[in-house]
Motif scaffolding. Structure first.
Motif, mmCIF file in Angstrom:
data_model
loop_
_atom_site.group_PDB
_atom_site.id
_atom_site.type_symbol
_atom_site.label_atom_id
_atom_site.label_comp_id
_atom_site.label_asym_id
_atom_site.label_seq_id
_atom_site.Cartn_x
_atom_site.Cartn_y
_atom_site.Cartn_z
ATOM 1 N N VAL A 1 0.969 -1.253 0.050
ATOM 2 C CA VAL A 1 -0.005 -0.012 0.040
ATOM 3 C C VAL A 1 0.974 1.300 -0.155
ATOM 4 O O VAL A 1 1.886 1.214 0.819
ATOM 5 C CB VAL A 1 -0.931 0.081 1.295
ATOM 6 C CG1 VAL A 1 -1.651 1.265 1.315
ATOM 7 C CG2 VAL A 1 -2.091 -1.304 1.023
ATOM 8 N N THR A 2 0.528 2.292 -0.706
ATOM 9 C CA THR A 2 1.267 3.386 -1.010
ATOM 10 C C THR A 2 0.396 4.657 -0.334
ATOM 11 O O THR A 2 -0.890 4.496 -0.143
ATOM 12 C CB THR A 2 1.670 3.694 -2.308
ATOM 13 O OG1 THR A 2 0.424 4.112 -3.060
ATOM 14 C CG2 THR A 2 2.505 2.590 -2.903
ATOM 15 N N GLU A 3 1.024 5.745 -0.364
ATOM 16 C CA GLU A 3 0.020 6.917 0.237
ATOM 17 C C GLU A 3 -1.070 7.215 -0.828
ATOM 18 O O GLU A 3 -2.051 7.725 -0.396
ATOM 19 C CB GLU A 3 0.947 8.172 0.355
ATOM 20 C CG GLU A 3 0.307 9.316 0.815
ATOM 21 C CD GLU A 3 1.519 10.651 1.001
ATOM 22 O OE1 GLU A 3 0.800 11.684 1.731
ATOM 23 O OE2 GLU A 3 2.481 10.524 0.572
ATOM 24 N N GLU A 4 -0.845 6.954 -2.139
ATOM 25 C CA GLU A 4 -1.747 7.060 -3.184
ATOM 26 C C GLU A 4 -2.910 6.235 -3.022
ATOM 27 O O GLU A 4 -4.023 6.466 -3.438
ATOM 28 C CB GLU A 4 -1.133 7.061 -4.413
ATOM 29 C CG GLU A 4 -0.164 8.302 -4.529
ATOM 30 C CD GLU A 4 1.081 8.297 -4.011
ATOM 31 O OE1 GLU A 4 1.627 9.426 -3.674
ATOM 32 O OE2 GLU A 4 1.743 7.195 -3.686
ATOM 33 N N THR A 5 -2.710 4.881 -2.615
ATOM 34 C CA THR A 5 -3.509 3.828 -2.530
ATOM 35 C C THR A 5 -4.358 3.547 -1.355
ATOM 36 O O THR A 5 -5.214 2.748 -1.437
ATOM 37 C CB THR A 5 -3.051 2.512 -3.157
ATOM 38 O OG1 THR A 5 -1.966 2.120 -2.443
ATOM 39 C CG2 THR A 5 -2.422 2.845 -4.529
ATOM 40 N N ALA A 6 -3.552 4.367 -0.086
ATOM 41 C CA ALA A 6 -4.196 3.803 1.156
ATOM 42 C C ALA A 6 -5.828 4.178 1.318
ATOM 43 O O ALA A 6 -5.978 5.435 1.050
ATOM 44 C CB ALA A 6 -3.400 4.486 2.034
ATOM 45 N N ASP A 7 -6.355 3.384 1.628
ATOM 46 C CA ASP A 7 -7.852 3.607 2.279
ATOM 47 C C ASP A 7 -7.759 3.591 3.563
ATOM 48 O O ASP A 7 -7.935 2.275 4.276
ATOM 49 C CB ASP A 7 -8.489 2.527 1.646
ATOM 50 C CG ASP A 7 -10.241 2.810 1.778
ATOM 51 O OD1 ASP A 7 -10.598 3.686 2.814
ATOM 52 O OD2 ASP A 7 -10.996 1.826 1.541
ATOM 53 N N PRO A 8 -7.937 4.556 4.416
ATOM 54 C CA PRO A 8 -7.776 4.597 5.817
ATOM 55 C C PRO A 8 -9.012 3.410 6.491
ATOM 56 O O PRO A 8 -8.737 2.841 7.518
ATOM 57 C CB PRO A 8 -8.473 5.866 6.388
ATOM 58 C CG PRO A 8 -7.950 6.701 5.233
ATOM 59 C CD PRO A 8 -8.314 5.879 3.903
ATOM 60 N N TRP B 1 7.755 -3.324 7.094
ATOM 61 C CA TRP B 1 7.887 -2.087 6.252
ATOM 62 C C TRP B 1 6.512 -1.610 6.135
ATOM 63 O O TRP B 1 5.714 -2.507 5.468
ATOM 64 C CB TRP B 1 8.727 -2.238 5.319
ATOM 65 C CG TRP B 1 8.843 -0.798 4.637
ATOM 66 C CD1 TRP B 1 9.922 -0.132 4.909
ATOM 67 C CD2 TRP B 1 8.087 -0.230 3.629
ATOM 68 N NE1 TRP B 1 9.886 1.207 4.051
ATOM 69 C CE2 TRP B 1 8.819 1.152 3.343
ATOM 70 C CE3 TRP B 1 7.050 -0.507 2.739
ATOM 71 C CZ2 TRP B 1 8.174 1.982 2.522
ATOM 72 C CZ3 TRP B 1 6.225 0.187 2.102
ATOM 73 C CH2 TRP B 1 7.037 1.460 1.693
ATOM 74 N N ASN B 2 6.260 -0.465 6.321
ATOM 75 C CA ASN B 2 5.028 0.149 5.918
ATOM 76 C C ASN B 2 5.468 1.795 5.176
ATOM 77 O O ASN B 2 6.220 2.279 6.079
ATOM 78 C CB ASN B 2 3.968 0.068 6.892
ATOM 79 C CG ASN B 2 4.119 0.735 8.193
ATOM 80 O OD1 ASN B 2 3.823 1.769 8.499
ATOM 81 N ND2 ASN B 2 4.824 -0.158 8.978
ATOM 82 N N TYR B 3 4.506 2.234 4.469
ATOM 83 C CA TYR B 3 4.911 3.554 3.872
ATOM 84 C C TYR B 3 4.973 4.652 5.074
ATOM 85 O O TYR B 3 5.579 5.691 4.809
ATOM 86 C CB TYR B 3 4.189 3.866 2.789
ATOM 87 C CG TYR B 3 2.761 4.471 2.729
ATOM 88 C CD1 TYR B 3 2.640 5.990 3.042
ATOM 89 C CD2 TYR B 3 1.639 3.582 3.215
ATOM 90 C CE1 TYR B 3 1.354 6.428 3.287
ATOM 91 C CE2 TYR B 3 0.474 4.306 3.637
ATOM 92 C CZ TYR B 3 0.373 5.834 3.696
ATOM 93 O OH TYR B 3 -1.010 6.347 3.959
ATOM 94 N N LYS B 4 4.237 4.403 6.248
ATOM 95 C CA LYS B 4 4.333 5.597 7.001
ATOM 96 C C LYS B 4 5.339 5.275 8.324
ATOM 97 O O LYS B 4 5.662 6.180 9.153
ATOM 98 C CB LYS B 4 2.920 5.577 7.965
ATOM 99 C CG LYS B 4 1.807 6.347 6.928
ATOM 100 C CD LYS B 4 0.472 6.400 7.919
ATOM 101 C CE LYS B 4 -0.533 7.448 7.084
ATOM 102 N NZ LYS B 4 -0.121 8.708 7.421
#
Length: 360
Positions: free
Chosen positions: A229-236, A342-345
């Motif tokens: 998951v990226t910042e652009e594809t992340a669904d909270p 690892w995760n993008y945040k």
């Protein structure tokens, strides 16, 4: 004297909002972290609040709404002290950057501290307000600080079961002294075992409700996502809301790149396991090929505090990769590599902590 001047010994990651952590040798110097050496995590302005006129509002699904001053809290409820770790969900984020870029401040292992928090039990206040303890409810905090670049105040929530737990406090003191402004004066929540985001500072109101807080800090941020998951594809809505913090350990001394003497050297650090006990810390001087067991220093009556550890290692001449890993009472240990989580945040970094040193 402004905050930057008072905290000039800290490692600063941001001036506005102010975010900073201590050097690790200072962090490891005392079991209870002095307020001056405690990390500061802010999402917005540092509000100026008059303690004398301060009031906390209790609203929502309660039979008796309350408006309480600090004097009211001290007079009406038992005053208790809980020794507990406060830790940012991004603690050790810097280590994830070795895998791939992550967002957020590049915290080393210093976005953590352990203190005596004094206040009243949130459960006692909610009971006085007439809460239904058997209902499926959430306790939402709203604060006086405004999130940087936004027009809403900071807010977060916890489930009712954690709100009613005896360790969860409305705290007005830290290590026996009134809270410093950067640590939440005059009143903050302290939710031991949970990420610091669930322990809001500068409380304005508490609302009991049937859903988690709709504040963007709760609804959209502090979510754990898988590595694809990226910042652009992340669904909270699909992210895991971060509450309980993972088992973790860090080497505080020596520091990365240290030049040590050949022979016996002391290695020291901390370990944390939420509300579980740390039962073992292993330390390696050869990158994890072989291990020795460290000595532990803990307080049996403080289950939410950290555990200190230390060990004497006999170092041969040359470069060494020191590594630490902790074990908890469930027999769980840490992942070996930051790649594993690892995760993008860059949240919940908890792999083996590695420090490279040279002995000569």
């Amino acid at each position: 004297m402004n905050l930057s001047e008072r905290k000039k010994h800290l490692i600063v990651h941001g001036e506005a909002p102010y975010n900073a952590e201590p050097a690790l040798d200072r962090l490891r110097a005392a079991f209870r972290t002095d307020a001056d050496d405690f990390y500061v995590r802010s999402h917005g302005n540092l509000p100026e609040i008059d303690g004398g006129s301060y009031r906390l509002a209790i609203r929502g699904s309660v039979s008796t709404p309350l408006d309480l001053s600090i004097a009211d809290l001290k007079a009406r409820f038992d005053i208790v002290t809980v020794t507990a770790v406060m830790q940012c969900a991004g603690n050790r984020r810097y280590d994830m950057q070795a895998v791939a870029p992550v967002s957020g401040d590049p915290w080393a292992p210093g976005a953590i501290g352990n203190a005596d928090w004094t206040g009243v039990r949130l459960a006692d206040v909610l009971s006085a307000a007439g809460i239904d303890e058997n209902a499926d409810l959430h306790v939402a905090f709203e604060c006086h600080d405004i999130v940087e670049g936004e027009d809403y105040p900071y807010g977060a929530s916890i489930g009712l079961s954690k709100a009613m737990a005896p360790e969860t406090l409305l705290a007005f003191a830290m290590n026996g002294k009134p809270l410093e402004p950067e640590h939440g004066f005059p009143l903050r929540a302290v939710v031991p075992g949970f990420a610091g985001v669930r322990s809001p500072k500068w409380l304005a109101s508490i609302t009991v409700q049937d859903q988690p807080s709709a504040n963007p800090m709760q609804a959209d941020d502090y979510k754990l996502f898988p590595p694809d998951v990226t910042e652009e594809t992340a669904d909270p809505a699909k992210g895991h809301t971060i509450e309980t913090m993972p088992l973790n350990a860090a080497i505080c001394e020596p520091s990365p790149g240290a030049k040590l003497k050949v022979g016996h050297n002391t290695v020291r650090g901390y370990a944390v396991a939420g509300d579980r006990n740390v039962v073992r810390v292993d330390v390696s001087c050869d990158g994890g090929r072989s291990w020795s067991q460290a000595q532990l220093e803990a307080e049996a009556k403080s289950p939410f505090a950290w555990t200190f550890w230390s060990i004497e290692l006999d170092l041969n001449p040359g470069e060494h990769e020191l590594v630490a890993r902790a074990w908890d009472e469930a027999g769980q240990t840490q992942p070996s590599q930051p790649d594993d989580t690892w995760n993008y945040k860059g949240y919940l970094m908890a792999s083996w902590h590695r420090v490279r040193v040279t002995a000569d």
